[in-house]
Design a protein around this motif. Structure first.
Motif, PDB file in Angstrom:
ATOM      1  N   ALA A  68      -1.405   3.733 -10.288  1.00 45.87           N
ATOM      2  CA  ALA A  68      -2.756   3.906  -9.742  1.00 45.87           C
ATOM      3  C   ALA A  68      -3.367   2.555  -9.386  1.00 45.87           C
ATOM      4  CB  ALA A  68      -3.638   4.633 -10.750  1.00 45.87           C
ATOM      5  N   PHE A  69      -3.099   1.549 -10.196  1.00 47.94           N
ATOM      6  CA  PHE A  69      -3.603   0.204  -9.912  1.00 47.94           C
ATOM      7  C   PHE A  69      -3.007  -0.306  -8.607  1.00 47.94           C
ATOM      8  CE2 PHE A  69      -3.359  -4.393 -10.013  1.00 47.94           C
ATOM      9  CZ  PHE A  69      -4.608  -4.777 -10.480  1.00 47.94           C
ATOM     10  N   ALA A  70      -1.683  -0.189  -8.475  1.00 39.88           N
ATOM     11  CA  ALA A  70      -1.012  -0.655  -7.257  1.00 39.88           C
ATOM     12  C   ALA A  70      -1.428   0.170  -6.046  1.00 39.88           C
ATOM     13  CB  ALA A  70       0.503  -0.597  -7.436  1.00 39.88           C
ATOM     14  N   GLY A  71      -1.763   1.447  -6.279  1.00 40.83           N
ATOM     15  CA  GLY A  71      -2.146   2.335  -5.188  1.00 40.83           C
ATOM     16  C   GLY A  71      -3.419   1.929  -4.479  1.00 40.83           C
ATOM     17  N   ALA A  72      -4.174   1.028  -5.082  1.00 40.61           N
ATOM     18  CA  ALA A  72      -5.397   0.551  -4.436  1.00 40.61           C
ATOM     19  C   ALA A  72      -5.093  -0.347  -3.252  1.00 40.61           C
ATOM     20  CB  ALA A  72      -6.264  -0.198  -5.449  1.00 40.61           C
ATOM     21  N   PHE A  73      -3.891  -0.939  -3.226  1.00 35.58           N
ATOM     22  CA  PHE A  73      -3.569  -1.855  -2.123  1.00 35.58           C
ATOM     23  C   PHE A  73      -2.244  -1.547  -1.431  1.00 35.58           C
ATOM     24  CE2 PHE A  73      -2.484  -3.927  -6.175  1.00 35.58           C
ATOM     25  CZ  PHE A  73      -1.139  -4.224  -6.000  1.00 35.58           C
TER      26      PHE A  73
END
Length: 246
Positions: free
Chosen positions: A81-86
């Motif tokens: 989810a963290f990586a999905g922001a970028f």
């Protein structure tokens, strides 16, 4: 090349698995970088580590050692989810990436935690889809339409990086060409950066600015696409090109 041009970077990534008591090295000291607005192609045969690398870049897996950076800030070991922001993944079978019970509008909006109508309309226009398709489910859409909707879903998330894992290999030649043209257009008009994984060197040669050749979990050659394919230095790269000619 100034470091400020680098939007995504991996340094000395290693990953091994144990299968039936035998250790398999899936990534061996792999390093890479992606510049802002660039398309990086990663090629190699099945089992070379291409998809494994993308799973680590997107935090679906954690490396045994090595580091990942987004705009200079380390994000190794963070959640998907963290990586999905970028960054967002575009999978080979786009149809399977959608809930078959869900209409496209709900699938796209829920996956991106809310996407306004105006923004969604603009993105659908950019990927060449009619808004009427939002009322359909994946099973009633063609492979090309599903892949375009998958790209639209990724863009709705405001991610500036697309990770394409064999994203065109399941499509017919005509639809494949349309999706490739779309990716080029998104890079030029939206400034999207792309990592394009494929076993198809001919396709990569048309689309990508730089190329990275992987074999048995290692990067054996990397550089500007024209230079690598025009004057390959590694025997494996030469072998891939020979197979293409044959």
């Amino acid at each position: 090349m100034p470091d400020s041009d680098i939007i995504l970077e991996g340094k000395n990534l290693n990953k091994s698995y144990v299968d039936k008591g035998k250790k398999l090295q899936a990534l061996k000291d792999v390093s890479f970088f992606l510049k802002n607005g660039e398309i990086l192609g990663i090629v190699g045969e099945s089992g070379s580590g291409k998809s494994t690398l993308l799973r680590h870049v997107s935090c679906l897996e954690k490396p045994d050692s090595g580091n990942l950076y987004y705009k200079g800030t380390e994000y190794t070991g963070k959640s998907p989810a963290f990586a999905g922001a970028f960054l967002q993944m575009i999978f080979q079978d786009a149809q399977m990436s959608f809930d078959p019970r869900m209409k496209m509008k709900k699938a796209v909006v829920e996956a991106t935690k809310g996407c306004g109508h105006e923004k969604l309309s603009r993105i659908l226009e950019a990927v060449g889809l009619d808004e009427s398709l939002l009322e359909k489910k994946a099973g009633s859409m063609s492979g090309g339409q599903c892949q375009r909707m998958s790209i639209a879903r990724a863009l709705c998330s405001d991610a500036g990086i697309l990770l394409c894992d064999e994203a065109t290999s399941a499509l017919d030649v005509t639809t494949q060409a349309q999706v490739v043209a779309l990716l080029q257009q998104l890079r030029e008009k939206e400034g999207v950066s792309i990592i394009f994984v494929s076993h198809d060197i001919a396709l990569v040669s048309m689309l990508c600015d730089r190329i990275m050749v992987m074999k048995n979990g290692e990067c054996v050659e990397e550089g500007e696409t024209g230079k690598v394919l025009g004057n390959p230095q590694h025997e494996y790269t030469k072998e891939l090109l020979d197979n293409l000619i044959e």
